[in-house]
Scaffold this active site. Structure first.
Site, PDB file in Angstrom:
ATOM      1  N   LYS A 179       0.820  -1.216   0.000  1.00 49.84           N
ATOM      2  CA  LYS A 179       0.000   0.000   0.000  1.00 49.84           C
ATOM      3  C   LYS A 179       0.853   1.265   0.000  1.00 49.84           C
ATOM      4  CE  LYS A 179      -1.061  -0.345   4.887  1.00 49.84           C
ATOM      5  NZ  LYS A 179       0.126   0.411   5.322  1.00 49.84           N
ATOM      6  N   ARG A 204      -5.615   2.428  12.017  1.00 45.81           N
ATOM      7  CA  ARG A 204      -5.223   1.039  12.202  1.00 45.81           C
ATOM      8  C   ARG A 204      -6.045   0.352  13.290  1.00 45.81           C
ATOM      9  NH1 ARG A 204       0.352   1.758  10.275  1.00 45.81           N
ATOM     10  NH2 ARG A 204       1.436  -0.203  10.017  1.00 45.81           N
ATOM     11  N   ARG A 232      12.304  -7.248   2.234  1.00 51.24           N
ATOM     12  CA  ARG A 232      12.120  -5.845   1.898  1.00 51.24           C
ATOM     13  C   ARG A 232      13.349  -5.015   2.247  1.00 51.24           C
ATOM     14  NH1 ARG A 232       6.748  -2.588   3.536  1.00 51.24           N
ATOM     15  NH2 ARG A 232       7.581  -2.466   5.647  1.00 51.24           N
ATOM     16  N   ARG A 263      14.525  -2.281   7.466  1.00 46.62           N
ATOM     17  CA  ARG A 263      13.946  -1.588   8.617  1.00 46.62           C
ATOM     18  C   ARG A 263      14.023  -2.468   9.859  1.00 46.62           C
ATOM     19  NH1 ARG A 263       8.202   0.693   6.642  1.00 46.62           N
ATOM     20  NH2 ARG A 263       7.647  -0.307   8.593  1.00 46.62           N
ATOM     21  N   ARG A 310       3.581  -8.120  13.824  1.00 43.17           N
ATOM     22  CA  ARG A 310       2.852  -7.093  13.069  1.00 43.17           C
ATOM     23  C   ARG A 310       1.659  -7.709  12.341  1.00 43.17           C
ATOM     24  NH1 ARG A 310       7.219  -4.629   9.421  1.00 43.17           N
ATOM     25  NH2 ARG A 310       5.640  -3.156   8.719  1.00 43.17           N
TER      26      ARG A 310
HETATM   27  P1  AMP Z   1       4.221   1.428   8.779  1.00 43.02           P
HETATM   28  O1  AMP Z   1       5.344   2.169   8.177  1.00 43.02           O
HETATM   29  O2  AMP Z   1       2.870   1.978   8.379  1.00 43.02           O
HETATM   30  O3  AMP Z   1       4.309  -0.053   8.551  1.00 43.02           O
HETATM   31  O4  AMP Z   1       4.296   1.658  10.380  1.00 43.02           O
HETATM   32  C1  AMP Z   1       5.392   1.202  11.122  1.00 43.02           C
HETATM   33  C2  AMP Z   1       5.034   1.124  12.603  1.00 43.02           C
HETATM   34  O5  AMP Z   1       4.654   2.417  13.074  1.00 43.02           O
HETATM   35  C3  AMP Z   1       3.861   0.231  12.945  1.00 43.02           C
HETATM   36  O6  AMP Z   1       4.237  -1.133  13.062  1.00 43.02           O
HETATM   37  C4  AMP Z   1       3.419   0.828  14.278  1.00 43.02           C
HETATM   38  O7  AMP Z   1       4.277   0.452  15.346  1.00 43.02           O
HETATM   39  C5  AMP Z   1       3.621   2.314  14.034  1.00 43.02           C
HETATM   40  N1  AMP Z   1       2.395   2.914  13.452  1.00 43.02           N
HETATM   41  C6  AMP Z   1       2.262   3.486  12.227  1.00 43.02           C
HETATM   42  N2  AMP Z   1       1.008   3.909  12.017  1.00 43.02           N
HETATM   43  C7  AMP Z   1       0.308   3.597  13.147  1.00 43.02           C
HETATM   44  C8  AMP Z   1      -1.049   3.755  13.544  1.00 43.02           C
HETATM   45  N3  AMP Z   1      -1.978   4.313  12.734  1.00 43.02           N
HETATM   46  N4  AMP Z   1      -1.400   3.300  14.781  1.00 43.02           N
HETATM   47  C9  AMP Z   1      -0.505   2.745  15.613  1.00 43.02           C
HETATM   48  N5  AMP Z   1       0.787   2.544  15.291  1.00 43.02           N
HETATM   49  C10 AMP Z   1       1.198   2.969  14.072  1.00 43.02           C
END
Ligand code: AMP
Length: 215
Positions: free
Chosen positions: A13, A88, A127, A162, A173
Protein backbone atom coordinates in the site's frame (compact mmCIF):
# COMPACT_ATOMS: atom_id res chain seq x y z
CA UNK A 1 -10.49 12.98 -3.03
CA UNK A 2 -9.96 11.73 0.52
CA UNK A 3 -8.66 8.19 0.57
CA UNK A 4 -7.80 5.70 3.29
CA UNK A 5 -5.50 2.87 2.20
CA UNK A 6 -5.95 -0.41 4.05
CA UNK A 7 -3.79 -3.52 3.83
CA UNK A 8 -1.47 -5.68 5.90
CA UNK A 9 2.17 -4.83 6.49
CA UNK A 10 3.93 -5.50 3.18
CA UNK A 11 0.73 -5.38 1.13
CA UNK A 12 2.33 -2.76 -1.10
CA UNK A 13 0.00 0.00 0.00
CA UNK A 14 2.94 2.36 0.59
CA UNK A 15 4.15 1.77 -2.97
CA UNK A 16 0.65 2.31 -4.36
CA UNK A 17 0.22 5.42 -2.21
CA UNK A 18 3.30 7.02 -3.78
CA UNK A 19 2.01 6.28 -7.29
CA UNK A 20 -1.47 7.60 -6.46
CA UNK A 21 0.02 10.77 -5.02
CA UNK A 22 1.84 11.35 -8.33
CA UNK A 23 -1.29 10.71 -10.38
CA UNK A 24 -3.83 12.67 -8.35
CA UNK A 25 -1.53 15.33 -6.87
CA UNK A 26 -2.77 14.80 -3.34
CA UNK A 27 -0.43 14.55 -0.32
CA UNK A 28 0.34 11.18 1.23
CA UNK A 29 0.03 11.08 4.99
CA UNK A 30 1.88 8.06 6.35
CA UNK A 31 1.88 7.76 10.13
CA UNK A 32 4.79 5.28 9.93
CA UNK A 33 6.84 7.85 7.95
CA UNK A 34 5.90 10.59 10.45
CA UNK A 35 7.13 8.41 13.35
CA UNK A 36 10.37 7.46 11.54
CA UNK A 37 11.06 11.14 10.77
CA UNK A 38 10.36 12.11 14.41
CA UNK A 39 12.71 9.37 15.57
CA UNK A 40 15.45 10.56 13.24
CA UNK A 41 15.08 14.04 14.73
CA UNK A 42 15.16 12.49 18.20
CA UNK A 43 11.91 14.11 19.37
CA UNK A 44 10.20 12.68 22.50
CA UNK A 45 7.26 11.52 20.34
CA UNK A 46 9.66 9.70 17.98
CA UNK A 47 11.49 8.00 20.85
CA UNK A 48 8.20 6.94 22.41
CA UNK A 49 6.93 5.55 19.11
CA UNK A 50 10.13 3.55 18.60
CA UNK A 51 9.53 1.46 21.73
CA UNK A 52 6.31 0.16 20.12
CA UNK A 53 7.54 -0.01 16.52
CA UNK A 54 10.55 -2.17 17.37
CA UNK A 55 8.25 -4.76 18.94
CA UNK A 56 5.78 -4.67 16.06
CA UNK A 57 3.13 -3.21 18.37
CA UNK A 58 0.86 -0.28 17.65
CA UNK A 59 1.68 3.15 18.99
CA UNK A 60 -1.14 4.14 21.43
CA UNK A 61 -4.24 5.64 19.79
CA UNK A 62 -4.02 8.99 21.61
CA UNK A 63 -0.49 9.60 20.31
CA UNK A 64 -1.35 8.63 16.71
CA UNK A 65 -4.63 10.52 16.64
CA UNK A 66 -2.89 13.66 17.95
CA UNK A 67 -0.28 13.44 15.20
CA UNK A 68 -2.88 12.93 12.45
CA UNK A 69 -5.18 15.66 13.74
CA UNK A 70 -2.33 18.15 13.63
CA UNK A 71 -1.44 17.07 10.08
CA UNK A 72 -5.03 17.24 8.81
CA UNK A 73 -5.28 20.86 9.92
CA UNK A 74 -2.42 21.97 7.63
CA UNK A 75 -3.58 24.03 4.63
CA UNK A 76 -2.28 21.79 1.81
CA UNK A 77 -5.16 19.31 1.79
CA UNK A 78 -7.76 21.17 -0.29
CA UNK A 79 -7.68 18.59 -3.09
CA UNK A 80 -7.75 15.75 -0.58
CA UNK A 81 -5.23 13.32 0.86
CA UNK A 82 -4.12 9.75 0.93
CA UNK A 83 -3.91 8.23 4.40
CA UNK A 84 -1.39 5.37 4.44
CA UNK A 85 -1.15 3.34 7.65
CA UNK A 86 -3.92 5.23 9.44
CA UNK A 87 -6.43 4.36 10.80
CA UNK A 88 -5.22 1.04 12.20
CA UNK A 89 -7.80 0.52 14.97
CA UNK A 90 -11.54 1.14 15.32
CA UNK A 91 -11.01 4.04 17.78
CA UNK A 92 -8.63 5.62 15.24
CA UNK A 93 -11.24 5.25 12.46
CA UNK A 94 -13.89 6.84 14.69
CA UNK A 95 -11.50 9.65 15.62
CA UNK A 96 -10.79 10.26 11.93
CA UNK A 97 -14.52 10.59 11.17
CA UNK A 98 -14.87 12.99 14.10
CA UNK A 99 -11.89 15.14 13.03
CA UNK A 100 -13.03 15.28 9.40
CA UNK A 101 -16.63 15.89 10.48
CA UNK A 102 -15.51 18.94 12.46
CA UNK A 103 -14.09 20.29 9.16
CA UNK A 104 -17.26 19.29 7.21
CA UNK A 105 -15.28 16.64 5.37
CA UNK A 106 -15.44 12.85 5.11
CA UNK A 107 -13.56 9.82 3.78
CA UNK A 108 -14.53 9.14 0.13
CA UNK A 109 -12.92 5.73 -0.43
CA UNK A 110 -11.30 3.05 1.75
CA UNK A 111 -9.10 1.03 -0.63
CA UNK A 112 -8.12 -2.42 0.65
CA UNK A 113 -4.98 -3.86 -0.97
CA UNK A 114 -5.74 -7.50 -0.25
CA UNK A 115 -2.81 -9.94 0.12
CA UNK A 116 -2.75 -13.35 1.92
CA UNK A 117 -0.68 -13.59 5.15
CA UNK A 118 1.80 -16.12 3.74
CA UNK A 119 2.66 -13.84 0.86
CA UNK A 120 3.03 -10.87 3.25
CA UNK A 121 5.57 -12.81 5.32
CA UNK A 122 7.69 -13.67 2.25
CA UNK A 123 7.57 -10.11 1.02
CA UNK A 124 8.50 -8.43 4.29
CA UNK A 125 11.55 -10.50 5.13
CA UNK A 126 13.13 -9.49 1.79
CA UNK A 127 12.12 -5.84 1.90
CA UNK A 128 14.79 -3.15 1.63
CA UNK A 129 14.19 0.59 1.96
CA UNK A 130 16.20 3.57 0.71
CA UNK A 131 17.87 5.33 3.63
CA UNK A 132 17.34 8.76 2.04
CA UNK A 133 14.06 9.90 3.63
CA UNK A 134 13.35 12.25 0.69
CA UNK A 135 13.33 9.20 -1.58
CA UNK A 136 12.19 6.26 0.56
CA UNK A 137 11.95 3.94 -2.47
CA UNK A 138 11.33 0.31 -1.57
CA UNK A 139 12.84 -2.82 -3.09
CA UNK A 140 12.71 -6.57 -2.57
CA UNK A 141 15.75 -8.82 -2.75
CA UNK A 142 13.81 -11.35 -4.87
CA UNK A 143 10.73 -9.68 -6.35
CA UNK A 144 12.04 -6.20 -7.11
CA UNK A 145 15.84 -6.03 -6.68
CA UNK A 146 17.81 -2.83 -7.32
CA UNK A 147 20.22 -2.83 -10.29
CA UNK A 148 23.17 -2.78 -7.87
CA UNK A 149 22.82 -4.72 -4.62
CA UNK A 150 22.28 -2.48 -1.59
CA UNK A 151 22.09 0.75 -3.63
CA UNK A 152 18.97 2.75 -4.55
CA UNK A 153 18.40 2.98 -8.35
CA UNK A 154 16.65 6.33 -7.96
CA UNK A 155 19.08 8.31 -5.79
CA UNK A 156 22.17 6.14 -5.18
CA UNK A 157 21.71 6.04 -1.40
CA UNK A 158 22.24 2.94 0.71
CA UNK A 159 19.39 0.46 1.10
CA UNK A 160 18.64 -0.96 4.54
CA UNK A 161 16.33 -3.39 6.29
CA UNK A 162 13.95 -1.59 8.62
CA UNK A 163 14.33 -2.60 12.29
CA UNK A 164 10.72 -3.73 12.28
CA UNK A 165 11.22 -5.99 9.23
CA UNK A 166 12.88 -8.82 11.24
CA UNK A 167 11.03 -12.16 11.24
CA UNK A 168 9.76 -12.13 14.86
CA UNK A 169 8.58 -8.53 14.54
CA UNK A 170 6.90 -9.26 11.23
CA UNK A 171 4.95 -12.14 12.78
CA UNK A 172 3.80 -9.83 15.56
CA UNK A 173 2.85 -7.09 13.07
CA UNK A 174 0.73 -9.61 11.14
CA UNK A 175 -1.00 -10.72 14.37
CA UNK A 176 -1.65 -7.12 15.30
CA UNK A 177 -2.99 -6.40 11.82
CA UNK A 178 -5.41 -9.32 11.90
CA UNK A 179 -6.61 -8.57 15.44
CA UNK A 180 -6.82 -4.77 15.38
CA UNK A 181 -6.81 -3.45 11.82
CA UNK A 182 -8.72 -6.08 9.84
CA UNK A 183 -11.99 -5.12 11.65
CA UNK A 184 -11.78 -1.80 9.79
CA UNK A 185 -12.66 -3.69 6.60
CA UNK A 186 -16.18 -4.27 7.98
CA UNK A 187 -16.31 -0.74 9.39
CA UNK A 188 -15.84 0.77 5.93
CA UNK A 189 -17.92 -1.93 4.22
CA UNK A 190 -20.89 -0.96 6.38
CA UNK A 191 -20.44 2.67 5.35
CA UNK A 192 -20.39 1.65 1.67
CA UNK A 193 -16.83 2.99 1.27
CA UNK A 194 -14.81 -0.23 0.92
CA UNK A 195 -13.05 -0.77 -2.43
CA UNK A 196 -11.25 -4.13 -2.47
CA UNK A 197 -8.31 -4.67 -4.83
CA UNK A 198 -6.37 -7.91 -5.38
CA UNK A 199 -2.87 -7.04 -4.10
CA UNK A 200 -0.97 -9.93 -5.71
CA UNK A 201 0.55 -9.37 -9.16
CA UNK A 202 2.58 -6.70 -10.96
CA UNK A 203 2.66 -3.32 -9.20
CA UNK A 204 1.39 -1.49 -12.32
CA UNK A 205 -1.60 -3.82 -12.70
CA UNK A 206 -2.61 -3.33 -9.08
CA UNK A 207 -2.22 0.41 -9.58
CA UNK A 208 -4.43 0.26 -12.70
CA UNK A 209 -7.15 -1.57 -10.72
CA UNK A 210 -7.11 1.13 -8.05
CA UNK A 211 -7.25 3.95 -10.60
CA UNK A 212 -10.18 2.22 -12.32
CA UNK A 213 -12.08 2.20 -9.04
CA UNK A 214 -11.23 5.78 -8.11
CA UNK A 215 -11.94 7.13 -11.60
P1 AMP B 1 4.22 1.43 8.78
O1 AMP B 1 5.34 2.17 8.18
O2 AMP B 1 2.87 1.98 8.38
O3 AMP B 1 4.31 -0.05 8.55
O4 AMP B 1 4.30 1.66 10.38
C1 AMP B 1 5.39 1.20 11.12
C2 AMP B 1 5.03 1.12 12.60
O5 AMP B 1 4.65 2.42 13.07
C3 AMP B 1 3.86 0.23 12.94
O6 AMP B 1 4.24 -1.13 13.06
C4 AMP B 1 3.42 0.83 14.28
O7 AMP B 1 4.28 0.45 15.35
C5 AMP B 1 3.62 2.31 14.03
N1 AMP B 1 2.40 2.91 13.45
C6 AMP B 1 2.26 3.49 12.23
N2 AMP B 1 1.01 3.91 12.02
C7 AMP B 1 0.31 3.60 13.15
C8 AMP B 1 -1.05 3.76 13.54
N3 AMP B 1 -1.98 4.31 12.73
N4 AMP B 1 -1.40 3.30 14.78
C9 AMP B 1 -0.51 2.74 15.61
N5 AMP B 1 0.79 2.54 15.29
C10 AMP B 1 1.20 2.97 14.07
Amino acid sequence: MRIVLLGGPGSGKGTQAKKLVDKYGIPQISTGDIFRAALKEGTPMGLKAKTYMDKGELVPDDVVVGVVEERLKKPDLDKGFMLDGFPRTLPQAEALDRILGSMSKKVDHAVLVDVPDQELMARLTGRRTCRNSNCGKMYHVMFNPPKKEGVCDACGSELYQRDDDSEATIRERLNVYNAQTAPLIDYYKEKGLLRRVEGVGPIDEIFASIVKILG
